[in-house]
Design a protein around this motif. Structure first.
Motif, PDB file in Angstrom:
ATOM      1  N   GLU A  55      -4.837   0.166  -3.621  1.00 48.03           N
ATOM      2  CA  GLU A  55      -5.797  -0.126  -2.538  1.00 48.03           C
ATOM      3  C   GLU A  55      -5.085  -0.967  -1.487  1.00 48.03           C
ATOM      4  O   GLU A  55      -4.977  -2.180  -1.612  1.00 48.03           O
ATOM      5  N   ASP A  57      -5.924  -1.371   1.657  1.00 50.51           N
ATOM      6  CA  ASP A  57      -6.789  -2.025   2.654  1.00 50.51           C
ATOM      7  C   ASP A  57      -7.276  -3.354   2.073  1.00 50.51           C
ATOM      8  O   ASP A  57      -8.119  -3.391   1.174  1.00 50.51           O
ATOM      9  N   GLU A  60     -10.981  -4.151   2.040  1.00 49.32           N
ATOM     10  CA  GLU A  60     -11.638  -3.366   0.984  1.00 49.32           C
ATOM     11  C   GLU A  60     -11.472  -4.068  -0.372  1.00 49.32           C
ATOM     12  O   GLU A  60     -12.423  -4.218  -1.143  1.00 49.32           O
ATOM     13  N   GLN A  63     -13.552  -7.105  -0.578  1.00 50.25           N
ATOM     14  CA  GLN A  63     -14.963  -6.782  -0.754  1.00 50.25           C
ATOM     15  C   GLN A  63     -15.256  -6.489  -2.229  1.00 50.25           C
ATOM     16  O   GLN A  63     -16.267  -6.921  -2.777  1.00 50.25           O
TER      17      GLN A  63
END
Lengths: 557, 557
Positions: A55, A57, A60, A63
């Motif tokens: 991942e 990002d 992201e 989050q």
């Protein structure tokens, strides 16, 4: 074995012992050059761990951490495993402290579970730190034998602020001795290699960060840059990296070489596999008001209006200047191809691109070198005196035939200079900054936007990652340290054996330019990433990040 | 007569000729010490001219100019006359250019008449400039014979910005040779005296500004400060003065001594007879984005929220630290009385006042002196070499008996130092800044507001304006140049022969402290103004101005 060598042997043994055995595996033979997929192929990581570490990002990722979908312990474990795998193939780490990081992650998980709130904007995010950043109780050798066994009494301010933001510092990363090389090799930890091609340098001085982040062994890293030390490894390893303006990110309490060299200050800045990582780092650090703890940190809050490009026509139609070469060395074919890709992408996205004319680049480079050299040798001597550790004179591997003409690095004069001489350099430095400012301001007549050029795009150096020992001081990066322009490095592509064939001779700018041209052979640079610099105006970090997002989206479109 | 002396004679003749004869009158005899009311008593000024020049509220003055109630020509003429009267009694001016200033004023009047709009926020306001600021076509000798007959090819950036704001630069003001004295005397223009008592110094290095503004010969002046050069003359002459943080106000294109001494940069800042002048200067300059023209100017817009004291509880209940002495020299009775007046006024206005403990003041002073001295002598030598103008070694008048122990100004070492030695001073300087920052932050435990102390109040020096040649380097000001804290000087009172009687001996801090104590005699300081420093946090200019307004109102209540 001399005394300094036995210190090193002991330090390396302790480092080896800090690695959990279950995270080690047989590594590819040395002649396997591209190891970028090694972590995924190693069999050490679970599919969830691969999902977490892939991942890229960062927003992201944050989050998912904030919602509890992924726990801080899970995320830290995943990145730690991958960092250890990165270490096994590139030797990118210095300090390894698994237990301490997992304890911190676990405390964050408890906090979130019990309060329902995050500690801060970087809650649970593992962050790798260049070895200069101190963490209480850990060593910061910065590649000097004399600093082995010296344990930090307190955190660097930036480490403190990252902790306040909820981050999980989890590894420290390798650098060159003296920090004043664009490669990564020192007597304590040895050499870090480029994961895309281990016969190539990962760059430096923040080379450990470059290699680690490229292998996705860290979602967010911190490096430092006094002449290109974030941008060179970011470019050579194909990741995003940012050099902020002086004193926007706190330096207080970190170790450094050439301490007191305040003419052209070194700055800390982020490495990441996405611009979202770059932005989250900058915004989180600035939002925590570093000027409360660092007397030099500029009291300038994060400016959301600037990020919305209020001074750049809301970003609707930007005008970029593209600098094809710096007037001294013509870049190799992969770099020129990268510039063309960039230009086409921006034009396709509706922006304007004009040629950027470099001025005074050679003199700016010479001025930077002279300022560093005003006392560099004495600084190195003082640091190595006690242990008699040798001062490294070349980044060439011992087994290498010496390309003496390629390692001509005049470095620094034996005797330094007087304060009065240094003052004269300062005077000229300010004139050079004024000339470049006026040069930039005057472009408003050519842009068609009514504004001066919004940002400049330039090579990070004349070549992609070169073989070990062959990265000469790069005039393409250090000019922006003198000018104090913020810069973001953006990955563009990778060397392609067909597209990047050797070019016919051009009208050479000088002898060195010819030498560089003749040196090029695409096979030597196999798989090396191609990246470019996006250059903004002093203290315009917010706008530069927003423009980088626009450029990045255009490139990916 | 040597060649340099004939240069001076010629320059002085030209200066004399630049003064309109009708603005000259017989001046008081030299033994008339207090000349502060001379302009009003001279008979040269009309009642309207007196009304204009007695309007000390700069915002009020600007409003009358903007509405056309007073024309720029009227206002410029009034202040010019008064400046020339000030010149006749204190010798405060260098360059005088009546015609040019009136032409500019007339153009502004035409603009307003024809367009109905002002050119900028300072439309029509006469502004005096310390001699360092260049105006195209005029000389900037900064008191060096070698600079006579050198005419500026372009405006300093700050002059440009003031013009852009609509101001009318109308005179330049006197300074000491080398700029590195807290008094005002040079071989070109001679000595500037204190209008409250001409046997006393006006302070320096921006001494011409101090004397001129005190006589209301200028509504707004610009000085510079590298160790107290705005604050000392502002205090000695009883006017408001501000030392902003580094690089908040543009320095580009101005002349300076010790050029390239970037460790502790000199800064420009305003002089005025009201805080409204201080605020209008700072806001107008910053609103015009000096970073477009000065590469070192910090990109930090005027922050109206900060001015509303958003980080200081909206200014409702502030907590001030009062520093009675700096640990080295106990101030004389007038200063101690000023501190008491200030404290009482603030407590009466509902604010809290706690004691401020100085730390490291002596070491900070020594560090500043050592940094300047790293190459000061060579700088002075290089500038005076061509003309053989003597380098001035004391500010004592030639006719004075030499108080050798009072002019012990160790000044600077003959041979300067190496860059490496300078780097070590820089390293220590940053540590000192960090220690002071932590010291300030920790006061949040004592203030009762939850915040650290909002601002600190301190003497500007241990005495009010002393006799010529007797102002020693003041440790009370230069510490804030090292710390880079913005400071506003506020006039508080004047020496009173009864209230400020000699005090009994106190427990002396050291030998110098005893010497200073014994030296005091209220008659020597007759009529001298009393002023204090209000000290804020780095780059907190907006909040500091707002707090100064609160303090000033409390004092006047």
């Amino acid at each position: 074995m001399s005394s300094w060598q036995s210190s090193v042997a002991d330090k390396r043994k302790r480092q080896q012992e800090s690695i959990p055995k279950e995270w080690t595996v047989p590594v590819p033979a040395n002649d396997v050059s591209n190891v970028i997929r090694f972590p995924e192929q190693s069999g050490v990581m679970s599919s969830k761990e691969l999902q977490i570490t892939n991942e890229v990002d960062v927003q992201e990722l944050l989050q998912k951490l904030a919602s509890g979908q992924w726990s801080a312990v899970e995320v830290t474990t995943a990145f730690y495993k991958r960092a250890i795998l990165a270490q096994q193939v590139t030797n990118c780490l210095t300090e390894i402290f698994v237990e301490r990081a997992l304890k911190r992650a676990s405390e964050l998980d408890v906090h979130l579970r019990e309060t329902g709130t995050v500690v801060g904007p970087l809650h649970g995010l593992p962050v790798s730190l260049k070895d200069q950043l101190c963490i209480e109780g850990l060593e910061s050798t910065i590649g000097y034998v004399s600093l082995i066994d010296k344990y930090a009494k307190k955190n660097s301010v930036l480490a403190d602020i990252l902790l306040e933001a909820g981050a999980v510092p989890f590894v420290k990363t390798n650098i060159p001795q003296t920090l004043m090389w664009g490669e990564t090799f020192n007597n304590v930890f040895g050499r870090t290699t480029n994961p895309y091609n281990r016969s190539l340098t990962c760059g430096g001085s923040s080379g450990g960060e470059g290699a680690l982040v490229a292998l996705k062994g860290s979602p967010l890293g911190v490096g430092s840059d006094v002449g290109g030390s974030i941008r060179i490894p970011a470019a050579f390893c194909g990741v995003y990296g940012m050099r902020p303006s002086y004193h926007r990110v706190p330096y207080e309490g970190a170790l450094n070489t050439l301490e007191g060299q305040d003419s052209i200050p070194s700055v800390f800045g982020p490495f990441s596999n996405s611009l979202s990582g770059i932005k989250m780092f900058m915004k989180s650090v600035i939002d925590l008001k570093p000027w409360r703890k660092d007397p030099l940190a500029i009291r300038k809050p994060w400016d959301e209006e600037a990020y919305k490009l209020s001074e750049h026509g809301e970003g609707k139609r930007l005008c970029f200047g593209i600098m094809r070469h710096d007037g001294n060395i013509m870049p190799h074919p992969p770099i020129l191809r990268g510039l063309k890709m960039m230009k086409d992408a921006l034009v396709n996205a509706g922006h304007t691109v004009i040629d950027w004319q470099p001025i005074n680049h050679k003199e700016m480079n010479d001025t930077v070198t002279a300022i560093w050299g005003s006392a560099a040798r004495e600084d190195f001597r003082v640091t190595t005196l006690a242990t008699q550790e040798p001062i490294i004179a070349t980044m060439l591997p011992p087994e290498s035939e010496t390309f003496s003409e390629m390692v001509v690095d005049p470095r620094y004069p034996e005797d330094g200079m007087t304060s009065f001489q240094l003052w004269q350099l300062h005077k000229r430095k300010i004139e050079l900054r004024k000339e470049y400012l006026d040069h930039w301001e005057k472009t408003n007549l050519e842009t068609g936007t009514g504004r001066p050029v919004d940002a400049v795009i330039a090579p990070v150096g004349p070549y992609v990652a070169p073989p070990h020992g062959r990265n000469r001081p790069s005039g393409y990066t250090r000019v922006y340290n003198l000018l104090d322009y913020p810069v973001i490095v953006l990955p563009v592509s990778q060397v392609d054996q067909e597209l990047d064939a050797k070019a016919p001779p051009h009208e050479y700018l000088n002898d060195a330019d010819m030498e560089f041209h003749e040196w090029y052979d695409p096979a030597m640079f196999r798989d090396a990433p191609i990246a470019l610099q996006l250059i903004g105006r002093t203290l315009e970090e917010e706008a530069l990040i927003a423009m980088a997002e626009i450029v990045d989206a255009a490139l990916k479109a």
